[in-house]
Motif scaffolding. Structure first.
Motif, mmCIF file in Angstrom:
data_model
loop_
_atom_site.group_PDB
_atom_site.id
_atom_site.type_symbol
_atom_site.label_atom_id
_atom_site.label_comp_id
_atom_site.label_asym_id
_atom_site.label_seq_id
_atom_site.Cartn_x
_atom_site.Cartn_y
_atom_site.Cartn_z
ATOM 1 N N LEU A 183 6.782 -7.013 3.741
ATOM 2 C CA LEU A 183 6.106 -5.950 4.491
ATOM 3 C C LEU A 183 5.492 -4.934 3.532
ATOM 4 O O LEU A 183 4.342 -4.490 3.727
ATOM 5 C CB LEU A 183 7.105 -5.255 5.426
ATOM 6 N N TYR A 184 6.214 -4.567 2.479
ATOM 7 C CA TYR A 184 5.712 -3.596 1.493
ATOM 8 C C TYR A 184 4.453 -4.138 0.811
ATOM 9 O O TYR A 184 3.452 -3.433 0.682
ATOM 10 C CB TYR A 184 6.800 -3.300 0.466
ATOM 11 N N ILE A 185 4.506 -5.383 0.390
ATOM 12 C CA ILE A 185 3.375 -5.982 -0.327
ATOM 13 C C ILE A 185 2.147 -6.087 0.576
ATOM 14 O O ILE A 185 1.012 -5.881 0.136
ATOM 15 C CB ILE A 185 3.762 -7.376 -0.865
ATOM 16 N N SER A 186 2.368 -6.392 1.844
ATOM 17 C CA SER A 186 1.253 -6.591 2.770
ATOM 18 C C SER A 186 0.431 -5.320 2.969
ATOM 19 O O SER A 186 -0.735 -5.381 3.371
ATOM 20 C CB SER A 186 1.777 -7.087 4.124
ATOM 21 N N ARG A 187 1.001 -4.161 2.687
ATOM 22 C CA ARG A 187 0.311 -2.880 2.894
ATOM 23 C C ARG A 187 -0.533 -2.451 1.687
ATOM 24 O O ARG A 187 -1.243 -1.448 1.768
ATOM 25 C CB ARG A 187 1.338 -1.792 3.213
ATOM 26 N N LEU A 188 -0.452 -3.190 0.590
ATOM 27 C CA LEU A 188 -1.168 -2.813 -0.625
ATOM 28 C C LEU A 188 -2.522 -3.518 -0.699
ATOM 29 O O LEU A 188 -2.639 -4.687 -0.329
ATOM 30 C CB LEU A 188 -0.335 -3.163 -1.862
#
Length: 446
Positions: A183-188
């Motif tokens: 989820l964190y990576i998908s927002r970058l």
């Protein structure tokens, strides 16, 4: 910026004629234009396109010819490094002026975090494990392999290009839950056109920065000091400390192991992380890892801006770019002002150098902001007292990074005109920002 002003003053105090040039925003003139050290000041066109870059280069050539300049000391900002490298090549091609600036090829390689890491690996120099990633899949693949081979290792994602919003993000990966990591990576904003680097996190969080002057493959001047993500306090490390010696050795080795070291003339600045370890590089009790290269002048050069033989020797080191071409070094440099290191005399700041701070930054961060937090009950009064005492110590014992009694107007304009105009303009134009770097006049948008 403070680094350009410090160099201009140093040349002026050493008896040279100094011409200043810089970018200026509409309605907010450059504070350095009011310095007594400048004989004349030129406003430069900004380089936000290929066409404007050509105009910028032609303008520099025009100034060089008009003023019959012997040396151009480039003080690039992070957004202008490649443009200044192009200017260096054109200036030296069309004039007799010598440039303190690396060429396009060298600057391009060192300016890019990923290619710099590869250069260090090729030269056998210590760097953390680093991967250039262009997609979510790339990141998850590296984390998956690392989880098996080195399960204790953590990583940080860093943008390669300019990104004020994400540059300070120190989130450690992988997160405890795989779903949270995804989820964190998908927002970058990571893509093939906007690659990032996934870099090994170095425990200890001890960060250091360096500034050096390289002339035809020789490291002439060097300073190292503790660093931070937003560095506003500069305190030099002693040259007899193991960490200083390790970082200096790294710098010398990096230059000497370059394909054509004799072609390297410019400013070279490295960021390092240090960690505890039984192994060592160059005898230091800690391992050092280069994490970034800035192929340009670093603000740490202000630590040389103190009247005395070291400052004069630093200026003489710059002059060798012209004098060697004209068959002769200055006698003062040949006799050696500085400390003896190896086969050449290295110039370092004087032992009694005062650390540098910027009162505009400290007034807010160590007094006004803590007082506001205390008033709203977010911190204790003891924390306020501690910050206030630190601010007082800086006022009494440290040196303001821009103000000089003999040359007061740049600092007065910086604090009383420039920053009020910039902040009010941002408010009027609804431009969101998170912080400012007083020394570099940079506003971080968000």
């Amino acid at each position: 910026m403070a680094k350009g002003l410090a160099l201009a003053r140093s040349f002026y105090l050493s008896g040279h004629r100094v011409i200043g040039a810089d970018f200026e925003d509409r309605g907010s003139p450059c504070p350095g234009r009011y310095s007594r050290s400048l004989s004349v000041f030129y406003s430069l066109p900004k380089t936000d396109s290929d066409e404007s870059t050509e105009t910028y280069v032609h303008r520099l050539i025009e100034i060089t010819k008009t003023e019959n300049a012997d040396i151009w000391v480039s003080c690039s900002g992070v957004a202008n490094a490649i443009q200044d490298a192009r200017a260096k090549e054109s200036i030296e091609q069309h004039t007799s002026c010598m440039c303190i600036q690396f060429g396009v090829e060298t600057t391009s390689v060192l300016h890019n975090k990923g290619s710099f890491m590869e250069e260090c690996k090729d030269r056998g120099l210590p760097v953390p494990e680093t991967h250039e990633v262009k997609s979510k899949h790339d990141i998850l693949r590296v984390l998956s392999v690392s989880k098996i081979s080195t399960p204790e290792r953590r990583f940080i994602l860093k943008p390669i290009g300019l990104d004020d919003i994400n540059r300070g993000n120190m989130t450690l990966l992988p997160l405890p839950l795989e779903e949270d990591t995804k989820l964190y990576i998908s927002r970058l904003p990571i893509s093939a056109s906007n690659p990032w680097i996934l870099q090994q996190f170095i425990p200890g969080r001890e960060e250091y920065c360096t500034h050096s002057l390289v002339v035809r493959g020789e490291v002439k001047c060097f300073v190292a000091c503790p660093s931070a993500e937003l560095l506003m306090h500069y305190k030099p490390l002693p040259s007899n400390s193991p960490l200083w010696q390790a970082m200096y050795a790294f710098t010398v080795e990096f230059v000497q192991r370059s394909p054509n070291p004799e072609d390297m003339t410019g400013h070279l600045s490295f960021d390092f992380m240090a960690s505890e370890g039984t192994a060592s590089y160059c005898g230091t009790e800690k391992n050092i890892y280069a994490i970034e290269c800035n192929p340009r002048a670093h603000t740490a050069v202000v630590l040389f801006a103190q009247r005395g033989p070291e400052m004069e020797a630093m200026v003489d080191a710059y002059i060798t770019t012209v004098e060697r071409r004209q068959e002769g070094l200055k006698k003062s440099f040949a006799e050696g002002k500085g400390s003896q290191t190896g086969t050449q005399r290295l110039i370092v700041p004087p032992a009694n150098t005062k650390p540098r701070y910027w009162i505009g930054h400290d007034l807010v961060s160590l007094f006004i902001h803590p007082m506001m937090l205390w008033c709203f009950g977010h911190i204790s009064f003891s924390r306020v007292l501690s910050d206030t005492l630190e601010f007082s110590h800086h006022l009494r014992m440290w040196k303001e990074g821009t103000f000089e009694v003999w040359d007061p107007f740049p600092a007065l304009f910086l604090y009383h005109v420039y920053w009020p105009i910039v902040i009010l303009s941002a408010w009027w134009n609804e431009k969101h920002w998170s912080r400012v770097n007083v020394s570099t006049t940079k506003m971080f948008t968000c």
